[in-house]
Design a protein around this motif. Sequence first.
Motif, mmCIF file in Angstrom:
data_model
loop_
_atom_site.group_PDB
_atom_site.id
_atom_site.type_symbol
_atom_site.label_atom_id
_atom_site.label_comp_id
_atom_site.label_asym_id
_atom_site.label_seq_id
_atom_site.Cartn_x
_atom_site.Cartn_y
_atom_site.Cartn_z
ATOM 1 N N SER A 10 0.833 -1.205 0.000
ATOM 2 C CA SER A 10 0.000 0.000 0.000
ATOM 3 C C SER A 10 0.867 1.254 0.000
ATOM 4 C CB SER A 10 -0.924 -0.005 1.222
ATOM 5 O OG SER A 10 -1.664 1.194 1.305
ATOM 6 N N PHE A 11 1.926 1.232 0.815
ATOM 7 C CA PHE A 11 2.841 2.373 0.856
ATOM 8 C C PHE A 11 3.542 2.553 -0.484
ATOM 9 C CE2 PHE A 11 7.112 4.112 1.424
ATOM 10 C CZ PHE A 11 6.798 5.338 1.991
ATOM 11 N N ASN A 12 3.963 1.441 -1.099
ATOM 12 C CA ASN A 12 4.637 1.520 -2.396
ATOM 13 C C ASN A 12 3.740 2.190 -3.438
ATOM 14 O OD1 ASN A 12 6.911 0.280 -1.424
ATOM 15 N ND2 ASN A 12 6.404 -1.753 -2.195
ATOM 16 N N ARG A 13 2.461 1.828 -3.431
ATOM 17 C CA ARG A 13 1.537 2.423 -4.399
ATOM 18 C C ARG A 13 1.394 3.923 -4.150
ATOM 19 N NH1 ARG A 13 -1.140 -2.564 -3.408
ATOM 20 N NH2 ARG A 13 -2.451 -1.615 -1.805
ATOM 21 N N PHE A 14 1.284 4.291 -2.870
ATOM 22 C CA PHE A 14 1.181 5.711 -2.531
ATOM 23 C C PHE A 14 2.441 6.464 -2.943
ATOM 24 C CE2 PHE A 14 3.034 8.587 0.636
ATOM 25 C CZ PHE A 14 2.233 9.708 0.439
ATOM 26 N N TYR A 15 3.611 5.900 -2.618
ATOM 27 C CA TYR A 15 4.873 6.606 -2.807
ATOM 28 C C TYR A 15 5.184 6.822 -4.285
ATOM 29 C CZ TYR A 15 9.671 7.998 -1.719
ATOM 30 O OH TYR A 15 10.847 8.699 -1.587
ATOM 31 N N THR A 16 5.002 5.774 -5.091
ATOM 32 C CA THR A 16 5.303 5.906 -6.510
ATOM 33 C C THR A 16 4.369 6.902 -7.186
ATOM 34 O OG1 THR A 16 3.952 3.930 -6.914
ATOM 35 C CG2 THR A 16 6.334 3.622 -6.779
ATOM 36 N N ALA A 17 3.098 6.909 -6.768
ATOM 37 C CA ALA A 17 2.155 7.870 -7.339
ATOM 38 C C ALA A 17 2.449 9.281 -6.845
ATOM 39 C CB ALA A 17 0.723 7.480 -6.985
ATOM 40 N N HIS A 18 2.807 9.405 -5.563
ATOM 41 C CA HIS A 18 3.057 10.715 -4.969
ATOM 42 C C HIS A 18 4.246 11.406 -5.604
ATOM 43 C CE1 HIS A 18 2.666 13.735 -1.821
ATOM 44 N NE2 HIS A 18 3.961 13.653 -1.592
ATOM 45 N N LEU A 19 5.258 10.627 -5.979
ATOM 46 C CA LEU A 19 6.466 11.210 -6.581
ATOM 47 C C LEU A 19 6.380 11.297 -8.108
ATOM 48 C CD1 LEU A 19 9.415 9.704 -4.499
ATOM 49 C CD2 LEU A 19 8.232 11.876 -4.213
#
Length: 306
Positions: A10-19
Motif C-alpha cells: 500500500s505504501f509503495n503504491r502511494f509513494y510511486t504515485a506521490h512522486l
Amino acid sequence: MNTTTSKIRSFNRFYTAHLDILSQHYLDSEYSLTEIRILYEISESKTITAQKITEILNLDKGYLSRILKRFLKENLIVKIASDEDKRAFNIKLTDSGNELLSILNTKSENKIDGKIEKLNSSEKEILVNSMHTVRNLLTDNKIAREDIKYRHEITPGDIGYIIHLHGALYGKEYNFSTDFEKYVIKTFYTFLENYSPENDRVWMAEYHNKIVGCVAIVHQPNEEAQLRWFLLDPAFRGLGIGKKLLTDAVNFCKEKQYKNVFLLTTNLQNKALEMYKLAGFELTQSEEVQEWGLTFNEERYDLKLS
C-alpha cells in the motif's frame, strides 16, 4: 495476505504515485526513470562497466544493452576500453549527458521542495529519519552503529519516555501488568527526589533523537551503587549498544570508587542476565515472588569493585 506485506504494498503504491515516477517520461523528459537512474549511476562512478550497472540496479543485460545503445546514438555516453581488461569497456557521460542529468537533477530537487514546502523543520526531520530507517532495515546493514548517539544529560521528557519504554517492552515481552509501570514510576520519583549529579548518572542511547536504550547508576549508603533501568529496544539488539551502556555504567562506578555495585532483576531477563554475568556480576539472592501478574524469581546480583 500478510498484514505487513499488505501495508508495504500500500505504501509503495502511494509513494510511486506521490512522486510521479510512473510516467514513461520522467520529469517531462524523453527518458524513463530507469534510464535516468542509469545515467545517474554512470555519473557517480569514475569508471563503471555495463556489468556493474546490471548488478547495482538488478537489470536484465539485454534491456540495459538496448538503453546504452540509445545513449551512444544520442551522444549521452562514450565507451572507453578498459586498461585492465581489453574485452570490457568503461562507460562515461559526455558533456551532453552531464548537461541533461544536471537539468533533470534541478527539476527533481525543485519538485521535491514543492512536496515538502508545507512541512516545518521538525516534520522534515521526521520524514528524512524515517526514510533513513527504512533504507537501513531493508539492507544487510540494517541499523548502522554510527547512527546511535549516547548522552547522559537528563533533559525534559527523558524520564517520562524511559518509563513508557519500560511499560511497553515488559508488557509485550514478559506480559507484565500495568502495575509494573506504576512500580517504575515510583522508582523514578524516588530517584529524582534524591538525584545527585555528582554520584548518579543516567545513560541514554538514541537513534535519530529517540531513546532506544538506557541504564543508570544510583548512589546508595555504605559506598554502594545500584544499577537500574537497564533496557534496550529489541529492534536495536545485536549492535553492541547494551554492552556499551553496561560498560560505561561500571566504569563510572570505578571512577567514583564505589566498593560494590548491585542490581535487582528477575530470572525472566535472560539476555540481560547473560550480560550481567559477563560483566562480572554474581548472583547473591533469589526469591520466588508473585508480582505484576506473574510468578518469578526476584534476584540480586553484586559486583565487588574493591
